[in-house]
Design a protein around this motif. Structure first.
Motif, PDB file in Angstrom:
ATOM      1  N   GLY A   8       0.813  -1.205   0.000  1.00  0.00           N
ATOM      2  CA  GLY A   8       0.000   0.000   0.000  1.00  0.00           C
ATOM      3  C   GLY A   8       0.847   1.255   0.000  1.00  0.00           C
ATOM      4  O   GLY A   8       2.080   1.213  -0.103  1.00  0.00           O
ATOM      5  N   LYS A   9       0.158   2.375   0.146  1.00  0.00           N
ATOM      6  CA  LYS A   9       0.779   3.696   0.113  1.00  0.00           C
ATOM      7  C   LYS A   9       0.998   4.191   1.537  1.00  0.00           C
ATOM      8  O   LYS A   9       0.104   4.124   2.376  1.00  0.00           O
ATOM      9  CB  LYS A   9      -0.122   4.671  -0.651  1.00  0.00           C
ATOM     10  N   VAL A  10       2.184   4.706   1.808  1.00  0.00           N
ATOM     11  CA  VAL A  10       2.506   5.226   3.136  1.00  0.00           C
ATOM     12  C   VAL A  10       1.821   6.573   3.304  1.00  0.00           C
ATOM     13  O   VAL A  10       2.083   7.515   2.556  1.00  0.00           O
ATOM     14  CB  VAL A  10       4.026   5.372   3.314  1.00  0.00           C
ATOM     15  N   ILE A  47      -0.447   2.705   6.567  1.00  0.00           N
ATOM     16  CA  ILE A  47      -0.336   2.291   5.167  1.00  0.00           C
ATOM     17  C   ILE A  47      -1.747   2.090   4.613  1.00  0.00           C
ATOM     18  O   ILE A  47      -2.542   1.327   5.184  1.00  0.00           O
ATOM     19  CB  ILE A  47       0.481   1.004   5.029  1.00  0.00           C
ATOM     20  N   ARG A  48      -2.049   2.768   3.516  1.00  0.00           N
ATOM     21  CA  ARG A  48      -3.342   2.619   2.845  1.00  0.00           C
ATOM     22  C   ARG A  48      -3.182   1.587   1.732  1.00  0.00           C
ATOM     23  O   ARG A  48      -2.471   1.805   0.746  1.00  0.00           O
ATOM     24  CB  ARG A  48      -3.788   3.951   2.263  1.00  0.00           C
ATOM     25  N   GLN A  49      -3.837   0.442   1.891  1.00  0.00           N
ATOM     26  CA  GLN A  49      -3.725  -0.615   0.896  1.00  0.00           C
ATOM     27  C   GLN A  49      -4.473  -0.252  -0.386  1.00  0.00           C
ATOM     28  O   GLN A  49      -5.304   0.667  -0.402  1.00  0.00           O
ATOM     29  CB  GLN A  49      -4.263  -1.928   1.467  1.00  0.00           C
ATOM     30  N   THR A  50      -4.174  -0.972  -1.454  1.00  0.00           N
ATOM     31  CA  THR A  50      -4.778  -0.665  -2.745  1.00  0.00           C
ATOM     32  C   THR A  50      -6.285  -0.914  -2.763  1.00  0.00           C
ATOM     33  O   THR A  50      -6.986  -0.373  -3.618  1.00  0.00           O
ATOM     34  CB  THR A  50      -4.117  -1.508  -3.844  1.00  0.00           C
ATOM     35  N   LEU A  58      -7.011   0.671   5.651  1.00  0.00           N
ATOM     36  CA  LEU A  58      -5.895   1.317   6.350  1.00  0.00           C
ATOM     37  C   LEU A  58      -5.255   0.320   7.302  1.00  0.00           C
ATOM     38  O   LEU A  58      -5.935  -0.290   8.124  1.00  0.00           O
ATOM     39  CB  LEU A  58      -6.380   2.542   7.127  1.00  0.00           C
ATOM     40  N   VAL A  59      -3.949   0.171   7.200  1.00  0.00           N
ATOM     41  CA  VAL A  59      -3.193  -0.732   8.061  1.00  0.00           C
ATOM     42  C   VAL A  59      -2.280   0.114   8.942  1.00  0.00           C
ATOM     43  O   VAL A  59      -1.492   0.916   8.432  1.00  0.00           O
ATOM     44  CB  VAL A  59      -2.356  -1.741   7.251  1.00  0.00           C
ATOM     45  N   THR A  87       3.877   2.733  -9.750  1.00  0.00           N
ATOM     46  CA  THR A  87       2.737   2.550  -8.860  1.00  0.00           C
ATOM     47  C   THR A  87       1.970   1.285  -9.233  1.00  0.00           C
ATOM     48  O   THR A  87       2.005   0.842 -10.394  1.00  0.00           O
ATOM     49  CB  THR A  87       1.800   3.763  -8.944  1.00  0.00           C
ATOM     50  N   PRO A  88       1.250   0.700  -8.291  1.00  0.00           N
ATOM     51  CA  PRO A  88       0.473  -0.508  -8.615  1.00  0.00           C
ATOM     52  C   PRO A  88      -0.548  -0.277  -9.732  1.00  0.00           C
ATOM     53  O   PRO A  88      -0.742  -1.149 -10.584  1.00  0.00           O
ATOM     54  CB  PRO A  88      -0.201  -0.846  -7.286  1.00  0.00           C
ATOM     55  N   LEU A  89      -1.210   0.890  -9.734  1.00  0.00           N
ATOM     56  CA  LEU A  89      -2.186   1.163 -10.788  1.00  0.00           C
ATOM     57  C   LEU A  89      -1.498   1.292 -12.142  1.00  0.00           C
ATOM     58  O   LEU A  89      -1.962   0.736 -13.150  1.00  0.00           O
ATOM     59  CB  LEU A  89      -2.956   2.439 -10.459  1.00  0.00           C
ATOM     60  N   GLY A  90      -0.384   2.022 -12.201  1.00  0.00           N
ATOM     61  CA  GLY A  90       0.359   2.129 -13.449  1.00  0.00           C
ATOM     62  C   GLY A  90       0.880   0.788 -13.926  1.00  0.00           C
ATOM     63  O   GLY A  90       0.917   0.512 -15.138  1.00  0.00           O
TER      64      GLY A  90
END
Length: 338
Positions: free
Chosen positions: A186-188, A198-201, A205-206, A287-290
């Motif tokens: 995820g994103k910090v 951390i916000r997962q895809t 929220l973790v 990025t995961p989306l890209g």
């Protein structure tokens, strides 16, 4: 003359004697008064009922609280001033560190350490005001003794605290980076001195303890502006493999998500069960989306280019070989109708 001197000496001696006797009388009276009070208390206390003793104790506590109230108010005022001052000083330190073009994590680290230092000084001053007999030496000594017990009681909290300091000081990922640790990707969103959010895809929220990040391998997906992707494809054995490689390379040159400044690599990988395997590698957004968008575009482009060139992407083939010939018996029409 001698008689006059003797008379003066007698008068002086008499005054000293009178003064000394007066002091002794005053001391005796004070001792008698103290003894009288002690005797009075000794005679009074045993006759107090438990309820009266409780009331007297509560009254003493109340009187002591009233006497200490100005000190408590002054200490509370110091704490409020400390809170305001810590925010101002922390913001100033963050701006100064940012103006020096330091990493954001270092700016946050310096700011938070400054805030902690201001709070320590403010609480020490407030404690000395609330308790006038307290000195800095006594406070530091008590803090040293208490820190041992606190350290054992809150071992994990302090472990996460120091791990957070090391994360902010040394680690390459910042707020906004995509990281992967164990099964969490995820994103910090925030790095504090105790935990990292951390916000997962998938939107969840973790809240991860810093010690977990410090002890386990962390993949920083966005450490660079690009990331490499590899997919596998294949063509039938009766097709021209070299021509298929050339077709795939040309197909990737027309993909928008493929970074053309980096090499596109297409290699024959091996002999598969039904096809010649081809490895396709290219660079795209980290990025995961890209990553997912680019993979989708490239797979679609390869499929379309091979179809246009008439090159077959085979289905899995199965060839069955028997040791002995299988007898084939033709059924009669009646058996077939049955």
């Amino acid at each position: 003359m001698i008689a006059w001197i003797a008379m003066c000496a007698q008068l002086t001696f008499g005054q000293d004697l009178i003064s000394t006797l007066g002091q002794q009388d005053q001391t005796i009276q004070n001792e008698q008064t103290a003894e009288g009070r002690s005797v009075e208390l000794a005679e009074t206390d045993p006759h107090l009922s438990p309820i009266e003793m409780l009331q007297q104790t509560l009254n003493d506590i109340y009187q002591g609280f009233i006497e200490r109230l100005p000190y408590l108010g002054a200490g509370l005022l110091v704490i409020i001033i400390t809170w305001i001052l810590s925010n101002l000083v922390g913001s100033a330190v963050f701006k100064i560190a940012k103006s020096r073009k330091l990493r954001r994590s270092l700016c946050e680290l310096f700011s938070r350490l400054t805030i902690i230092l201001v709070w320590i000084l403010g609480l020490l001053i407030a404690a000395m005001i609330m308790f006038p007999g307290l000195t800095p030496a006594k406070a530091l000594g008590g803090l040293g003794l208490a820190s041992v017990a606190i350290g054992f009681a809150f071992k994990e909290i302090f472990e996460n605290f120091f791990a957070g300091i090391l994360l902010l000081w040394k680690y390459p990922f910042e707020t906004g980076d995509f990281i992967e640790c164990e099964s969490i990707l995820g994103k910090v969103e925030d790095i504090s001195v105790r935990m990292t959010q951390i916000r997962q895809t998938n939107g969840e929220l973790v809240v991860m303890p810093n010690s977990f990040l410090f002890k386990n391998p962390v993949n920083v997906l966005t450490d660079r502006d690009v990331r490499r992707i590899t997919v596998m494809t294949g063509v039938a054995y009766d097709e021209d493999a070299d021509q298929a490689v050339e077709v795939i390379e040309n197909a990737l040159k027309n993909c928008e998500s493929v970074e053309q400044d980096y090499p596109v690599e297409v290699f024959l990988n091996g002999f598969g069960a039904s096809s010649i395997d081809i490895e396709v590698t290219w660079w795209t957004s980290p990025t995961p989306l890209g990553h997912r968008k680019s993979r989708s575009e490239v797979v679609s482009a390869i499929k379309r280019a091979l179809d246009d060139a008439g090159i077959e992407i085979p289905f899995p083939y199965r060839t069955l070989t028997f040791k002995e010939p299988l007898p084939i018996r033709k059924e009669t029409g009646q058996a077939q109708n049955d």
